[in-house]
Every structure is written in C-alpha cells, then in structure tokens.
Design a protein around this motif. Structure first.
Motif, PDB file in Angstrom:
ATOM      1  N   PRO A 694      53.305  46.207  48.887  1.00 26.74           N
ATOM      2  CA  PRO A 694      53.020  46.300  47.446  1.00 26.74           C
ATOM      3  C   PRO A 694      54.188  46.907  46.685  1.00 26.74           C
ATOM      4  O   PRO A 694      55.129  47.459  47.285  1.00 26.74           O
ATOM      5  CB  PRO A 694      51.802  47.235  47.397  1.00 26.74           C
ATOM      6  CG  PRO A 694      51.294  47.339  48.800  1.00 26.74           C
ATOM      7  CD  PRO A 694      52.475  47.098  49.687  1.00 26.74           C
ATOM      8  N   PRO A 695      54.159  46.821  45.361  1.00 31.51           N
ATOM      9  CA  PRO A 695      55.189  47.506  44.567  1.00 31.51           C
ATOM     10  C   PRO A 695      55.204  48.993  44.898  1.00 31.51           C
ATOM     11  O   PRO A 695      54.171  49.586  45.205  1.00 31.51           O
ATOM     12  CB  PRO A 695      54.738  47.263  43.123  1.00 31.51           C
ATOM     13  CG  PRO A 695      53.884  46.044  43.186  1.00 31.51           C
ATOM     14  CD  PRO A 695      53.214  46.085  44.519  1.00 31.51           C
ATOM     15  N   ALA A 696      56.371  49.581  44.824  1.00 31.18           N
ATOM     16  CA  ALA A 696      56.519  50.989  45.193  1.00 31.18           C
ATOM     17  C   ALA A 696      55.653  51.872  44.304  1.00 31.18           C
ATOM     18  O   ALA A 696      55.420  51.595  43.130  1.00 31.18           O
ATOM     19  CB  ALA A 696      57.982  51.398  45.078  1.00 31.18           C
ATOM     20  N   GLY A 697      55.162  52.951  44.899  1.00 31.11           N
ATOM     21  CA  GLY A 697      54.352  53.901  44.160  1.00 31.11           C
ATOM     22  C   GLY A 697      53.689  54.855  45.124  1.00 31.11           C
ATOM     23  O   GLY A 697      53.619  54.592  46.326  1.00 31.11           O
ATOM     24  N   PRO A 698      53.232  55.975  44.627  1.00 32.62           N
ATOM     25  CA  PRO A 698      52.575  56.930  45.526  1.00 32.62           C
ATOM     26  C   PRO A 698      51.299  56.351  46.100  1.00 32.62           C
ATOM     27  O   PRO A 698      50.601  55.580  45.443  1.00 32.62           O
ATOM     28  CB  PRO A 698      52.284  58.131  44.603  1.00 32.62           C
ATOM     29  CG  PRO A 698      52.232  57.547  43.227  1.00 32.62           C
ATOM     30  CD  PRO A 698      53.202  56.418  43.222  1.00 32.62           C
ATOM     31  N   TRP A 699      51.024  56.704  47.355  1.00 32.40           N
ATOM     32  CA  TRP A 699      49.760  56.400  48.017  1.00 32.40           C
ATOM     33  C   TRP A 699      49.612  54.945  48.443  1.00 32.40           C
ATOM     34  O   TRP A 699      48.576  54.568  48.962  1.00 32.40           O
ATOM     35  CB  TRP A 699      48.557  56.814  47.158  1.00 32.40           C
ATOM     36  CG  TRP A 699      48.654  58.221  46.724  1.00 32.40           C
ATOM     37  CD1 TRP A 699      48.930  58.673  45.483  1.00 32.40           C
ATOM     38  CD2 TRP A 699      48.516  59.384  47.551  1.00 32.40           C
ATOM     39  NE1 TRP A 699      48.987  60.043  45.461  1.00 32.40           N
ATOM     40  CE2 TRP A 699      48.725  60.504  46.732  1.00 32.40           C
ATOM     41  CE3 TRP A 699      48.257  59.570  48.911  1.00 32.40           C
ATOM     42  CZ2 TRP A 699      48.664  61.810  47.215  1.00 32.40           C
ATOM     43  CZ3 TRP A 699      48.199  60.867  49.394  1.00 32.40           C
ATOM     44  CH2 TRP A 699      48.398  61.968  48.555  1.00 32.40           C
ATOM     45  N   VAL A 700      50.624  54.108  48.222  1.00 34.87           N
ATOM     46  CA  VAL A 700      50.488  52.732  48.684  1.00 34.87           C
ATOM     47  C   VAL A 700      50.852  52.678  50.165  1.00 34.87           C
ATOM     48  O   VAL A 700      51.656  53.480  50.653  1.00 34.87           O
ATOM     49  CB  VAL A 700      51.375  51.752  47.875  1.00 34.87           C
ATOM     50  CG1 VAL A 700      51.056  51.810  46.410  1.00 34.87           C
ATOM     51  CG2 VAL A 700      52.844  52.029  48.129  1.00 34.87           C
ATOM     52  N   PRO A 701      50.283  51.739  50.909  1.00 31.57           N
ATOM     53  CA  PRO A 701      50.652  51.608  52.318  1.00 31.57           C
ATOM     54  C   PRO A 701      52.073  51.105  52.471  1.00 31.57           C
ATOM     55  O   PRO A 701      52.644  50.505  51.559  1.00 31.57           O
ATOM     56  CB  PRO A 701      49.635  50.591  52.852  1.00 31.57           C
ATOM     57  CG  PRO A 701      49.195  49.820  51.643  1.00 31.57           C
ATOM     58  CD  PRO A 701      49.253  50.777  50.499  1.00 31.57           C
ATOM     59  N   GLU A 702      52.640  51.356  53.651  1.00 29.58           N
ATOM     60  CA  GLU A 702      53.961  50.812  53.963  1.00 29.58           C
ATOM     61  C   GLU A 702      53.922  49.285  53.887  1.00 29.58           C
ATOM     62  O   GLU A 702      54.812  48.646  53.350  1.00 29.58           O
ATOM     63  CB  GLU A 702      54.385  51.253  55.358  1.00 29.58           C
ATOM     64  CG  GLU A 702      54.722  52.719  55.480  1.00 29.58           C
ATOM     65  CD  GLU A 702      55.951  53.069  54.665  1.00 29.58           C
ATOM     66  OE1 GLU A 702      57.037  52.548  54.978  1.00 29.58           O
ATOM     67  OE2 GLU A 702      55.824  53.841  53.699  1.00 29.58           O
ATOM     68  N   LYS A 703      52.888  48.725  54.477  1.00 30.50           N
ATOM     69  CA  LYS A 703      52.616  47.297  54.398  1.00 30.50           C
ATOM     70  C   LYS A 703      51.175  47.113  54.842  1.00 30.50           C
ATOM     71  O   LYS A 703      50.560  48.023  55.406  1.00 30.50           O
ATOM     72  CB  LYS A 703      53.569  46.480  55.281  1.00 30.50           C
ATOM     73  CG  LYS A 703      53.472  46.764  56.770  1.00 30.50           C
ATOM     74  CD  LYS A 703      54.407  45.868  57.570  1.00 30.50           C
ATOM     75  CE  LYS A 703      54.305  46.141  59.056  1.00 30.50           C
ATOM     76  NZ  LYS A 703      55.180  45.254  59.862  1.00 30.50           N
ATOM     77  N   GLN A 704      50.621  45.950  54.591  1.00 26.60           N
ATOM     78  CA  GLN A 704      49.261  45.681  55.039  1.00 26.60           C
ATOM     79  C   GLN A 704      49.108  44.201  55.366  1.00 26.60           C
ATOM     80  O   GLN A 704      49.705  43.339  54.710  1.00 26.60           O
ATOM     81  CB  GLN A 704      48.234  46.121  53.992  1.00 26.60           C
ATOM     82  CG  GLN A 704      48.375  45.504  52.626  1.00 26.60           C
ATOM     83  CD  GLN A 704      47.462  46.167  51.596  1.00 26.60           C
ATOM     84  OE1 GLN A 704      46.959  47.263  51.818  1.00 26.60           O
ATOM     85  NE2 GLN A 704      47.253  45.494  50.474  1.00 26.60           N
ATOM     86  N   PRO A 743      48.035  46.282  42.020  1.00 28.40           N
ATOM     87  CA  PRO A 743      49.312  46.644  41.396  1.00 28.40           C
ATOM     88  C   PRO A 743      49.966  45.425  40.744  1.00 28.40           C
ATOM     89  O   PRO A 743      50.069  44.364  41.351  1.00 28.40           O
ATOM     90  CB  PRO A 743      50.157  47.146  42.567  1.00 28.40           C
ATOM     91  CG  PRO A 743      49.199  47.421  43.670  1.00 28.40           C
ATOM     92  CD  PRO A 743      48.068  46.456  43.481  1.00 28.40           C
ATOM     93  N   ILE A 744      50.378  45.611  39.523  1.00 27.90           N
ATOM     94  CA  ILE A 744      51.100  44.559  38.811  1.00 27.90           C
ATOM     95  C   ILE A 744      52.588  44.754  39.084  1.00 27.90           C
ATOM     96  O   ILE A 744      53.107  45.857  39.014  1.00 27.90           O
ATOM     97  CB  ILE A 744      50.806  44.621  37.302  1.00 27.90           C
ATOM     98  CG1 ILE A 744      49.310  44.436  37.058  1.00 27.90           C
ATOM     99  CG2 ILE A 744      51.612  43.559  36.555  1.00 27.90           C
ATOM    100  CD1 ILE A 744      48.727  43.150  37.618  1.00 27.90           C
ATOM    101  N   GLY A 745      53.261  43.671  39.437  1.00 26.38           N
ATOM    102  CA  GLY A 745      54.668  43.759  39.786  1.00 26.38           C
ATOM    103  C   GLY A 745      54.961  42.880  40.985  1.00 26.38           C
ATOM    104  O   GLY A 745      54.201  41.957  41.305  1.00 26.38           O
TER     105      GLY A 745
END
Length: 770
Positions: A694-704, A743-745
């Motif tokens: 996902p777009p960078a940001g706090p609390w997002v996973p590394e990948k999914q 997330p938009i982006g």
C-alpha cells in the motif's frame, strides 16, 4: 414355498442394506412409522423451517429445552426425538476425536488427508473444496450407518501467529486471506451449496485471537489476550468473517481464552453483535468444550454458575460443549437472570441446523445422500485425492546443484534414515481418524530404489547417539541418502507449545554426521506443523536439497518419493514464515501485537509486519523448472466512488484513505492478465502469488497477499492467467481504531519479480454534507 418368497426377499433386502450401511440408522425424529408424532407440524417437510422450529419450541418444556443446550443432547421420547451427540470432528478427514464418531465394524477407517498446514501449502482453493466434498461423503456414509453425527467442529481457521504454537499445524497458516479462503472453500465442500439443505454442518473455530495453548506456565484456560481493535479487525477476525459471509458456515465456535478481559463465550459484542449481527450467521454458536465451565470455575468471571449460564446465553451462545448449561440454565431462569425466550432463541438456532440437515425429515435412507454407505468410504478415488493433496502440499525449500530429482540410473541404492523415515501415524498429525492405510516414506522410496533403512534415532526426541553408527554406515554404502527428520505430536500438539525452533535432541548432530559420511547426494525431508530453524542445513553445501512435507497424510510417503524422483514437480509454497531461532529472543507468546515496535524492541509477526531476517519467507517454494511472469494487461488508474454524504476532511491516514463503508465497493476491482511462461525443460504447475504494497504511511503492512492462482504450464509453453482483485476487500487496510479504509494513492502489485503500480483515485458523488 411361493408364499414364503416375499418374506425371504425382505430378509435378503435387509441383509443387503446391512452390508451397505453397517447398522442402518433409525430416524432421528419424525419416524413415519410412529403415528403419534409423524404428522406433527414440525415434521412436515413442506412447512417453512421457521414455522417448524416455532412449533417444536412450543411443545417443549423448559426442562426439556435446557437438556438440548449441550453437546450430548437428551432424547425427548414423548415427541419421538432421539438423543444426539453434536461433537464430531473432520479437520482433514473424519476424525475419531469427539464422542460422535465411532470407527469399527463396517467403518474401520476413513480417508486421512494431509494435515491442514500441508494442504494450505498447495494454495489451491479448488483442491480445498474437493477435499471437503470427499470428507462429507464419508461423514454422511458413516452417519447413515449409525457410526457418526452430522455436525463437525471443523475447520480450525485461527491465524498461525507464533511459530511455537502447537496447534499451528491445524490451521491454514499465517495469512488472513489464505485462511479465510481456505475456510470458505473447505466449508462449501463439507456443507454443499444447496441453499438451506446441509450435507453436514461445518464449524469455524476458535473465535477469536486464540493461538496459545500452554507456554511458559500460561495456558489457554487462564490467558487473557490483550488485542488492539486494529489487530482484531485486520488479522484475527478476517478468516471467521470470510467463513461466515463467503462460506455460509453453519456454526462458529468461541474459544477458551479471554479477549481484553472478557471470555469470548460470554462476550455479546463478539457473538451477538459481530457473528450474528454484522456477519449474519445462519446457524449456531457453540462453546469450545467446557468453555462456560472454564470462565466460571477457572477465570472466575461470574460469582455464581447461574450467572455464567445466563451471561453465555444472553451473549449469543447457543450450544455448550459440556454439561454446564444443562445443569444451570433452568435455575438461571427461575432466579430471573435469564428468561425462557433467551433459551428459545438459543435452541431455535440449533434446531434450524438439524432441520436443514434433514434430521426431522423421517427416514435417513430416503433423503439426499441417504444412499451413501461403507462402499463410499476409503474409495480408490478418495485415496488418490489424498495422494494428490500431499503432492501439491510438499514444499521444496532448497535444491543445490540441483540435487533433485534423483535419478533411477545413478541412485539405485538409497539410505533412508531418521526417526520419521518409516512414519505412519505421525504423517496424519492431530485431529485425525483411523486412516484407510499408510505409505511411509521408506515404503514410497522402496518403490523407486533399493533401500537401506536405519532409524538413527529411536524417536524424534533423539536423546542419544546409540543408533548413529548404523545410519552412518548406511550412508557410506548408498548412492544417495534421504534423512527424514522433524517433529511429531510429542513436540507440538494441542496443549503443547514448543519452547524453540531447533530440531529436537541430537537430530542436528545425526544429520551432520550422516552428511559427512555419505558418498552420494544428501536430501533432508522435514515433517512438522510449525517451522524449524535448519539454517545449518541450508548453509551446508553437502546437503543438496531440503523438502518440507508438513504432516502429509496417509499417502505421504508415496508423495515424498514422487517428488524426490521427479514423478511430481513440486509446487507447494510455505503458508508461514520460517524464522531463525534468534527471532524468539524477548518475544513472549503472550504478546498479541502483530505490528513491529522498535521502541520496545518488538519485531512484529508474520510476513505482513516483520522486517527482520528469515530462513524462508512466506510463499517460498522451488520447482524443477523455471517460471517467468509478464503482465499482458492491467489498469494503471482505478477510480473509487465515494458517497458525498460521507465525505469529510477526516478521511485520512497520513494522506487520504476512504472508509470502506463509505465507498461504493460493489464492482470496483482490478483485473490483471498475467502471462506465465515455463522457461525450463519440465512440465509443472505454478503457484502464482500476488502481493500488494500500500501507499506509505503509519500502521500499514509491509505487504499483503491479495490474490493467488494455480496454472499448469508445459515445458516451453505459456499460459495466460486472469486475476481479479476486489479493491475494498483486498487493498484496504485497518487504522488504529479498527476502521477498515482504502488508501488513495499508488499501490504496488508484486508477482514474483514483476511489479505493477496502480493509482487509486477517489471520486465524490452527490452533495457533500458537513
């Protein structure tokens, strides 16, 4: 003689039935031969289920009702209803765990498929559903013969959060989407997809945040899982939600542990509001066995047993595995803690499932699936599917040289060594039944080559080197050496979590000494449910190949041999991360957090949140050929429509992110066309995993993981695979408040070494209200 012929024919027909079904089952209820009950409204198949349930509830006394709230539900003779045992298991085949199933007589065994963690490694949802279909055929056959029930408390879809968990072997692994897809697929196979008619009733367990049995003095009966709203929504509840909403499961089981101070079986927010309210469960909620007794006697959640019974039923529990509700619910009503309508609501949910199973429809033999009997259990086709499932689930972790596949010409004599080298029961893991028969690794390899067999260790504990010399001598004599090592239920099991990730006892020492003596290639085969730190073997150039077999089921030895000799091209991928032993430093199992926290030296859990070194990553698995991906077509921009009534400036997480329940999600998806080329010289089936960053940001996973697919590609050939990614379901993340947002982006999609970027844009419709 002519007058006696009809009687003789009747006897002959009865004997045929007896041979086909064992002891033919009498009707559970509504026996057409019972004039007193056959015409009661609840027995009328033509009536709506809700009307039948209402009629039956109106005929039962309170005393009769409470005795139906437990797994060994009492008979109601005056209404022609027999007693029923709700507790049967079918985790990967009809199991002998639980009193509802009895092996013997006409049913000496049932097909034992690989343990779930191994089957999950196939990443094949079609296979998962087919296994469920076969298991339910055998379950129905055993029910018809009076040897089993129709309610099976399987599958286990808890997240394999910590690699030490003894029951991780029962689960589909660490990824919520894989676990949820497995749940829905296996449940559809078990239950069928015929609306309100159930073949058998499945149950997804154990809800929720249950993944500790007994670690460092903390057991599941005393454990209070402190879980954030974010992790509940983002990880622990995902498989259960998919099980209910996508799989239409007939039951969910609540767990022993408390979650944030409340026993799960007494929490109305989890049971009544989430499972039944938000997810619309069409079925019943059952406790893990004696959970209600546990939260009264062990967790001391209530002051009296009557309060415990009342709290459980009012929270949404419908059935107690255990005697507690039968013992205390009537007194709870008499003391005003519970009213009879609460009891009716609970009992109504179980009765609906029994009616959907046909248990109130009279003669079992006249119902759908009524013709299934002993000849439908352990059939050649079923056993072939068990072999195929094992083949698909084996994972090739290392292949230096390559050392595999072995050659019939060059490797005519094979030393087969190790405590699991001639394993049988070990191969089927836990919650298994009585297998139709076994092919051990030794037997499988013997079908390909002359073998020299040495155990090397008396068992997996491998406490001494008494048997080392024979194993070393065997390796010196053979053209190749296969070491079959690993774990069993004495090391990892229910109520037995592991203390570390290394091989038990002196297994590593045996492997190293045999490897040093071997005059041919050395192949290490590992049986286990959880990951094992075999860094020494990965780094040893003399160990040519490593294969993880999990617990591969009754045909596991044949599947292992087929992979070693190249009859089968391995296609499995790891459904969990394999960590080094150092990962466990300062990592208590009792810490439920998923995300890493550098401030407190917490590494994070699973591939989605852990950033440190691994032995083998989630999704790792080699093949005997080489697959190359290229994207044939994919969008670069996808527009998400947002209802203007919900649009505000607060829809952000370090940039714009739209609440899922504010977006118009119905048809918003990303369609990919991916070309998969087999650039090698051997036909193979490729397991394609699609990840999103996902777009960078706090609390997002590394990948999914957002999608996975299987495709068979001949050597030198190419196949096009279509992938459809539902944006709201799979590209969303969960914020710290437990709210799912998109997330938009720019979202980066990764397929092997290929990356494709998709920009999500938001379009607001309607009038914006502030």
């Amino acid at each position: 003689m002519a007058k006696q012929l009809p009687q003789i024919m009747n006897i002959f027909f009865f004997l045929l039935l007896l041979g086909a079904f064992g002891e033919a089952r009498d009707p559970f209820a509504c026996d057409p031969k019972d004039a007193a009950t056959a015409n009661l409204p609840f027995c009328k198949v033509s009536m709506p289920i809700s009307d039948r349930v209402k009629d039956l509830l109106g005929r039962l006394t309170l005393q009769e009702k409470v005795r139906l709230l437990v797994n060994n539900a009492a008979a109601v003779p005056r209404l022609g209803i027999k007693g029923y045992e709700w507790w049967s298991e079918a985790l990967h085949g009809v199991s002998n765990v639980g009193p509802g199933t009895k092996f013997g007589g006409a049913f000496p065994g049932a097909t034992s498929f690989p343990q779930v963690i191994t089957t999950a490694a196939s990443f094949n949802a079609t296979l998962w559903e087919e296994i469920g279909r076969v298991v339910s055929d055998e379950a129905r056959a055993m029910y018809n013969g009076g040897a089993a029930g129709l309610t099976y408390w399987s599958p286990n879809v808890n997240i394999f959060r910590d690699p030490r968990w003894g029951r991780g072997q029962e689960t589909p692994g660490e990824d919520p989407v894989v676990a949820g897809t497995y749940a829905a697929s296996y449940v559809k196979g078990l239950q069928g997809t015929d609306g309100d008619r159930l073949k058998v009733a499945a149950c997804c367990k154990h809800f929720t945040a249950y993944d500790l049995d007994n670690w460092n003095g903390v057991d599941r009966f005393h454990f209070d899982a402190k879980v954030s709203k974010q992790d509940i929504e983002d990880t622990f509840n995902v498989p259960f939600r998919m099980c209910v909403t996508d799989g239409n499961v007939a039951s969910v089981m609540c767990s022993y542990n408390e979650v944030n101070g409340i026993p799960t079986c007494a929490d109305p927010n989890l049971l009544k509001n989430t499972i039944r309210g938000q997810w619309k469960l069409n079925g019943y909620i059952v406790s893990d066995c004696d959970s209600v007794g546990v939260f009264y006697n062990t967790q001391h959640y209530t002051s009296t047993p009557e309060e415990a019974a009342a709290d459980a039923i009012k929270a949404g529990l419908d059935l107690d595995c255990g005697p507690f509700l039968a013992q205390h619910s009537e007194d709870a009503v008499n003391r005003g803690l519970l009213n009879e309508n609460d009891v009716n609501n609970a009992l109504g949910n179980t009765l609906r499932v029994q009616i959907r199973l046909g248990m109130f429809d009279g003669e079992p033999s006249s119902q759908p699936f009524g013709n299934l009997g002993p000849n439908d259990v352990c059939t050649p086709a079923h056993q072939q599917l068990a072999l195929e499932a094992a083949r698909q689930g084996l994972v090739l972790l290392k292949n230096r040289g390559p050392s595999l596949p072995l050659s019939h010409l060059r490797h005519r004599t094979v030393a087969v060594i190790g405590p699991n080298s001639n394993a049988t029961v070990t191969m089927i893991g836990n919650y298994a039944g009585v297998a139709c028969g076994y092919t051990s690794p030794l037997q499988g390899i013997t079908n390909y080559a002359r073998t020299i067999h040495q155990m090397g260790c008396a068992d997996v504990a491998c406490k001494d080197d008494n048997l080392f010399s024979g194993a070393i001598d065997a390796a010196r004599q053979a053209d190749a050496t296969v070491l079959v090592m690993g774990l069993d239920q004495s090391i990892e099991a229910e109520f037995l979590d592991r203390t570390g990730l290394l091989l038990p006892g002196r297994q590593q020492d045996l492997i190293s000494k045999v490897t040093a003596a071997s005059r041919g290639p050395v192949i290490l085969v590992l049986m286990s449910g959880g990951p094992i730190d075999v860094s020494f073997a990965q780094n040893d150039p003399r160990i040519g190949a490593i294969v993880w077999a999990g617990y591969p089921g009754q045909a596991g030895g044949a599947a292992i041999a087929d992979v070693l000799y190249g009859t089968t091209n391995p296609e499995g991928k790891l459904p969990m991360t394999w960590y080094p032993q150092s990962y466990l430093s300062n990592l208590p199992m009792t810490d439920m957090a998923m995300r890493s926290s550098p401030n407190r030296n917490f590494p994070g859990r699973t591939y989605r949140f852990y950033k440190g070194p691994v032995l083998y990553p989630f999704g790792h698995g080699l093949s005997y050929t080489n697959f190359v991906h290229s994207i044939a077509s994919a969008p670069t921009v996808v527009t998400l429509t947002v209802d203007g009534r919900h649009h505000s400036g607060n829809e952000t997480i370090s940039g714009k992110a739209i609440k899922v329940n504010h977006a118009r999600c119905e048809k918003v998806s990303i369609g990919l066309q991916v070309d998969v080329k087999n650039a090698g010289s051997k036909d193979g089936t490729h397991t394609m995993l699609v990840f999103s960053r996902p777009p960078a940001g706090p609390w997002v996973p590394e990948k999914q993981l957002v999608a996975f697919s299987k495709v068979h590609v001949p050597a030198g050939g190419q196949q096009r695979v279509g992938i459809n990614i539902h944006v709201c379901k799979f590209l969303s993340i969960v914020d710290r408040s437990g709210v799912r947002r998109i997330p938009i982006g720019v979202h980066d999609l990764h397929i092997g070494n290929v990356k494709h970027s998709v920009s999500l844009e938001a379009k607001v419709l309607g009038v914006i209200k502030t």
